[in-house]
Design a protein around this motif. Structure first.
Motif, mmCIF file in Angstrom:
data_model
loop_
_atom_site.group_PDB
_atom_site.id
_atom_site.type_symbol
_atom_site.label_atom_id
_atom_site.label_comp_id
_atom_site.label_asym_id
_atom_site.label_seq_id
_atom_site.Cartn_x
_atom_site.Cartn_y
_atom_site.Cartn_z
ATOM 1 N N LYS A 121 0.448 -0.805 -0.171
ATOM 2 C CA LYS A 121 -0.008 -0.041 -0.147
ATOM 3 C C LYS A 121 1.329 1.413 0.027
ATOM 4 N N GLN A 122 1.769 1.022 1.033
ATOM 5 C CA GLN A 122 3.073 2.618 0.593
ATOM 6 C C GLN A 122 3.667 2.537 -0.419
ATOM 7 N N ALA A 123 3.987 1.585 -1.707
ATOM 8 C CA ALA A 123 4.787 1.591 -2.599
ATOM 9 C C ALA A 123 3.593 2.447 -3.397
ATOM 10 N N THR A 124 2.264 2.154 -4.026
ATOM 11 C CA THR A 124 1.317 2.455 -4.212
ATOM 12 C C THR A 124 1.024 3.611 -4.113
ATOM 13 N N ASN A 125 0.677 4.113 -2.961
ATOM 14 C CA ASN A 125 0.444 5.642 -2.709
ATOM 15 C C ASN A 125 1.651 6.426 -2.548
ATOM 16 N N PHE A 126 3.262 5.776 -2.692
ATOM 17 C CA PHE A 126 4.378 6.430 -3.043
ATOM 18 C C PHE A 126 4.274 7.125 -4.109
ATOM 19 N N LYS A 127 4.052 5.785 -5.666
ATOM 20 C CA LYS A 127 3.853 6.640 -6.588
ATOM 21 C C LYS A 127 3.371 7.371 -7.423
ATOM 22 N N LEU A 128 2.038 7.181 -6.849
ATOM 23 C CA LEU A 128 1.193 7.926 -7.062
ATOM 24 C C LEU A 128 1.079 9.665 -6.606
ATOM 25 N N VAL A 129 1.987 9.284 -5.627
ATOM 26 C CA VAL A 129 2.711 11.379 -4.979
ATOM 27 C C VAL A 129 3.327 11.700 -6.001
ATOM 28 N N LYS A 130 4.164 10.316 -6.422
ATOM 29 C CA LYS A 130 5.112 11.566 -7.133
ATOM 30 C C LYS A 130 5.374 11.778 -8.086
ATOM 31 N N TYR A 131 4.247 10.461 -9.217
ATOM 32 C CA TYR A 131 3.457 11.432 -9.958
ATOM 33 C C TYR A 131 2.760 13.036 -10.308
ATOM 34 N N ILE A 132 2.209 12.763 -8.852
ATOM 35 C CA ILE A 132 1.388 14.252 -8.593
ATOM 36 C C ILE A 132 2.455 15.452 -8.225
ATOM 37 N N LEU A 133 3.526 14.930 -7.630
ATOM 38 C CA LEU A 133 4.858 16.096 -7.688
ATOM 39 C C LEU A 133 5.084 16.569 -9.011
ATOM 40 N N VAL A 134 5.594 15.281 -9.793
ATOM 41 C CA VAL A 134 6.544 16.412 -11.086
ATOM 42 C C VAL A 134 5.636 17.309 -11.829
ATOM 43 N N VAL A 135 3.707 17.061 -11.781
ATOM 44 C CA VAL A 135 2.744 17.718 -12.008
ATOM 45 C C VAL A 135 3.051 19.285 -11.633
ATOM 46 N N ILE A 136 2.993 18.692 -10.066
ATOM 47 C CA ILE A 136 2.947 20.333 -9.197
ATOM 48 C C ILE A 136 4.854 21.000 -9.712
ATOM 49 N N GLN A 137 5.243 20.537 -10.037
ATOM 50 C CA GLN A 137 6.598 20.544 -10.452
ATOM 51 C C GLN A 137 7.034 21.601 -11.586
ATOM 52 N N LEU A 138 6.334 21.127 -12.580
ATOM 53 C CA LEU A 138 5.832 21.523 -13.880
ATOM 54 C C LEU A 138 5.488 22.904 -13.760
ATOM 55 N N LEU A 139 4.160 23.183 -12.966
ATOM 56 C CA LEU A 139 3.740 24.152 -12.344
ATOM 57 C C LEU A 139 4.441 25.389 -12.017
ATOM 58 N N VAL A 140 4.998 24.896 -10.854
ATOM 59 C CA VAL A 140 5.603 25.857 -9.914
ATOM 60 C C VAL A 140 7.102 26.389 -11.120
ATOM 61 N N ALA A 141 7.384 25.806 -12.139
ATOM 62 C CA ALA A 141 8.913 25.635 -12.528
ATOM 63 C C ALA A 141 8.079 27.027 -13.351
ATOM 64 N N GLY A 142 6.849 27.036 -14.178
ATOM 65 C CA GLY A 142 6.606 28.004 -15.865
ATOM 66 C C GLY A 142 6.285 29.431 -14.410
ATOM 67 N N ALA A 143 5.702 28.768 -13.379
ATOM 68 C CA ALA A 143 5.327 29.999 -13.113
ATOM 69 C C ALA A 143 7.219 31.035 -11.957
ATOM 70 N N ILE A 144 7.398 30.647 -11.882
ATOM 71 C CA ILE A 144 9.049 30.541 -11.620
ATOM 72 C C ILE A 144 9.431 31.381 -12.305
ATOM 73 N N VAL A 145 9.577 30.861 -13.471
ATOM 74 C CA VAL A 145 9.739 31.498 -15.359
ATOM 75 C C VAL A 145 9.217 32.824 -15.234
ATOM 76 N N ILE A 146 7.434 33.300 -15.320
ATOM 77 C CA ILE A 146 6.956 34.048 -15.551
ATOM 78 C C ILE A 146 7.314 35.236 -14.626
ATOM 79 N N THR A 147 8.168 35.046 -13.778
ATOM 80 C CA THR A 147 7.914 36.094 -12.112
ATOM 81 C C THR A 147 8.816 36.274 -12.518
ATOM 82 N N ILE A 148 10.448 35.461 -12.667
ATOM 83 C CA ILE A 148 11.071 36.039 -13.274
ATOM 84 C C ILE A 148 11.268 36.789 -14.205
ATOM 85 N N ARG A 149 10.319 36.655 -15.184
ATOM 86 C CA ARG A 149 10.619 37.586 -16.597
ATOM 87 C C ARG A 149 9.744 39.402 -15.853
#
Length: 449
Positions: A145-173
């Motif tokens: 169960k922990q391994a399954t939850n870890f994979k799910l959280v990892k995918y969600i974090l990847v999406v959030i990191q992409l969104l944060v990276a885009g926001a940081i680029v716009i903010t720096i501009r």
């Protein structure tokens, strides 16, 4: 939106992604995987212990170790580095293992005494294997169960990191555009600040010079105050010595007065003794006169006896001899009485002289007592005066010392002010240099942006 707000949003995004990563890692608990391993050891170890018992190879150490491991799987412990489980399903199954194992331990004791319990021990070992196998599966389910939850959280974090990276680029501009405007304003303001600081530097230099002169004057005043305090203390010490000498003089006068009083009492006692002696010499004179009268009468009687002896003739010659001897004794008694009278006269003359001398001594003693009383009164007045001088000297010394301390405190403050003025002057110079550097950096930044 403010630059600080934009930067805060960027930091918040980074913190969010980092926190998510940490949370996901914390979700995968290595302790749970270790618990699966320990449960497997219990499963294999209990079966090994039962096989050893069936083959009459007793191993109490293995049985005790398995009991401790089962107890730590339930309650947690440091021996096998296990935490108390929070999963109710695994906890229920491991408790069944503990119950079954305790039952097997009882059967083992019976089997050691009587081998007829071997079949019962074998059947109990099968039940134990079943419940331990269920416990191992339950522990494996937790890890899966922990391994399954870890994979799910990892995918969600990847999406959030992409969104944060885009926001940081716009903010720096946006920050770059804002910084271009800000640097222009900073360059203009820094030029004006440099001009103002140069004016302030001249004023502060003049203030530092004035403070230095004031500090020099306060140093001289402090030295004079310390000298005055030392002189006041010396005066107070002299007054203290004078007061001590006056007190000693007062004690000496008091002792002299006491001695004069004792001398007066002794002179008065001598006068009284002389008076008594005079009375006694008077009585001696009376006795001496009585002796002289008796001697005269005895002389007359002896003369009459001699006359009667002559008349008696031969029969009165012996009586005449006695009468002559009595007459001689009477003459000697009269002469002794005369000598006593002369001596008494001399004694009375000496006593009269002594009385006169004692009278003079009594008068001189009275005068001496009056003089010592006057001297004592004078010393008392001098003592009060010297005591007043001593108290005033102490007050002057205390005031001078307080003044010296106050001057030292003012001097300390002036030194701090002087030091502060010098530091301020140095600081102004540094600020001027820093402002020029800021002006150059603003221009460089404006060019870079």
């Amino acid at each position: 939106m403010k630059i600080s707000t934009q930067l805060k949003l960027c930091v918040a995004g980074v913190i969010l992604t980092t926190s998510g990563t940490i949370i996901s890692l914390s979700m995968f608990n290595v302790k749970d995987a270790h618990r699966v391993n320990e449960a497997g050891i219990v499963r294999g170890g209990t079966q090994q212990a039962i096989k050893l018992e069936l083959s009459r190879q007793e191993n109490d150490e293995l049985i005790q170790a398995l009991s401790r491991r089962i107890n730590e799987l339930i309650n947690g412990g440091k021996e096998f580095d296990l935490e108390k489980t929070k999963d109710s399903d695994f906890l229920d199954k491991i408790r069944k293992v503990d119950k079954s194992w305790k039952n097997i331990q009882k059967i083992v004791q019976k089997n050691r005494e009587n081998s007829q319990y071997s079949s019962e021990l074998l059947k109990a070992s099968e039940d134990l294997f079943k419940v331990t196998n269920d416990a191992v599966f339950a522990a494996e389910d937790i890890v899966e169960k922990q391994a399954t939850n870890f994979k799910l959280v990892k995918y969600i974090l990847v999406v959030i990191q992409l969104l944060v990276a885009g926001a940081i680029v716009i903010t720096i501009r946006n920050i770059a555009l804002s910084m271009n405007t800000f640097t222009g304003n900073i360059a203009s303001s820094s030029t004006e600040i440099v001009t103002t600081i140069e004016q302030q530097e001249g004023t502060i230099s003049q203030q530092a010079s004035s403070v230095h002169e004031t500090t020099t004057t306060m140093n001289e005043l402090g030295a004079a105050s310390l000298q005055a305090a030392e002189q006041a203390e010396a005066s107070s010490a002299g007054a203290q010595k004078a007061l001590t000498l006056v007190e000693q003089g007062t004690q000496a006068v008091q002792q002299t007065q006491e001695s004069m009083n004792m001398l007066r009492e002794q002179v008065e006692a001598i006068a009284e003794q002389i008076i008594r002696l005079s009375e006694q010499t008077g009585q001696i004179v009376g006795v001496s006169e009585l002796v002289a009268d008796l001697a005269n009468q005895t002389n007359m009687l002896a003369l009459n006896a001699a006359v009667e002896a002559v008349r008696a003739g031969e029969q009165g010659k012996g009586f005449a001899v006695v009468a002559r001897e009595i007459r001689k004794l009477a003459d000697e008694s009269k002469n002794s009485a005369d000598k006593i009278n002369n001596l008494i006269t001399d004694i009375q003359t000496a006593m009269n002289s002594t009385v006169m001398v004692t009278d003079e001594g009594t008068k001189k003693t009275e005068e001496g007592i009056k003089l010592t009383q006057g001297t004592a009164a004078t010393f008392a007045g001098v003592t009060d005066a010297v005591n007043t001088v001593f108290v005033n000297s102490q007050q002057i010394s205390l005031s001078a010392r307080q003044q010296a301390v106050a001057v030292q405190e003012v001097l300390s403050v002036m030194n701090n002010i002087n030091l502060g003025a010098q530091e301020t002057s140095v600081g102004i110079s540094q600020v001027k240099t820093s402002t020029r550097q800021l002006d150059e950096a603003a221009k460089d930044l404006q060019a870079a942006v």
